[in-house]
Design a protein around this motif. Structure first.
Motif, short mmCIF file in Angstrom:
data_model
loop_
_atom_site.label_atom_id
_atom_site.label_comp_id
_atom_site.label_asym_id
_atom_site.label_seq_id
_atom_site.Cartn_x
_atom_site.Cartn_y
_atom_site.Cartn_z
N GLU A 36 0.83 -1.21 0.00
CA GLU A 36 0.00 0.00 0.00
C GLU A 36 0.86 1.26 0.00
O GLU A 36 0.60 2.20 -0.76
N GLU A 39 2.27 1.85 -3.39
CA GLU A 39 1.23 2.30 -4.31
C GLU A 39 0.93 3.78 -4.10
O GLU A 39 0.77 4.55 -5.07
N TRP A 175 -4.80 7.78 -1.94
CA TRP A 175 -4.96 6.47 -1.31
C TRP A 175 -5.22 5.35 -2.34
O TRP A 175 -5.76 5.61 -3.40
N SER A 176 -4.87 4.15 -1.94
CA SER A 176 -5.10 2.99 -2.79
C SER A 176 -6.59 2.82 -3.06
O SER A 176 -7.39 2.88 -2.11
N GLU A 178 -10.16 0.93 -3.83
CA GLU A 178 -10.77 -0.36 -3.51
C GLU A 178 -11.69 -0.72 -4.68
O GLU A 178 -12.50 0.10 -5.10
#
Length: 180
Positions: A36, A39, A175-176, A178
């Motif tokens: 994470e 990324e 942010w990663s 989803e």
């Protein structure tokens, strides 16, 4: 025994699959980052590079680009930016300067205190802006040597007008994702 940049380069050539830093004359082996955090670093780098490159403002690099700093340490931030007028051509080895902007992204095994210490060292050696990103708690801390840190959260916009006028990124875009 105090080691030098030449010692670092020799050892790095012998073990190219490991990231190394030279800090106070000692070589530190850097562990891989969490998925994470890498990324998030890649996203930050992409957002920055996609804005900087067409404007020919400078160079954006990732965690494998080392800097030999004015104190003789060789360190590698997760993301860095150097203004074009300070680095007209990419060096084949380490850049011998402090980047204008450096970014550290907290991995699960990182200590916030150690990351802040690393950023503050860069700031004391000429870096203008240091950014600490914490994906676990979803905040971004902007550090400058001349001011108290500023913390941004989802819904906030990160700007660095003194270094990158006109550039911005929404904190929540770092942010990663989803996927469903």
């Amino acid at each position: 025994m105090t080691l030098t940049v030449k010692d670092l380069e020799t050892l790095q050539a012998q073990i190219p699959d490991h990231r190394l830093e030279l800090v106070d004359g000692e070589i530190i082996v850097m562990s891989p980052s969490g998925y994470e955090s890498d990324e998030v670093a890649s996203e930050f780098s992409a957002q920055l590079r996609n804005w900087v490159r067409p404007r020919k403002l400078g160079r954006v690099t990732g965690s494998s680009a080392g800097f030999t700093l004015p104190n003789a340490d060789t360190r590698a931030p997760d993301v860095s930016f150097v203004q074009a007028e300070r680095l007209r051509k990419s060096p084949r080895s380490f850049a011998e300067l402090a980047p204008d902007l450096m970014v550290e992204v907290k991995s699960p095994t990182d200590s916030l205190a150690k990351l802040r210490e690393k950023i503050d060292t860069f700031l004391s050696l000429g870096t203008k802006v240091g950014i600490l990103i914490n994906p676990e708690q979803r905040w971004v801390e902007v550090r400058r040597s001349t001011q108290a840190p500023t913390t941004l959260h989802d819904g906030d916009t990160l700007t660095i007008p003194d270094l990158l006028p006109g550039w911005d990124v929404q904190v929540n875009d770092l942010w990663s994702p989803e996927f469903d």
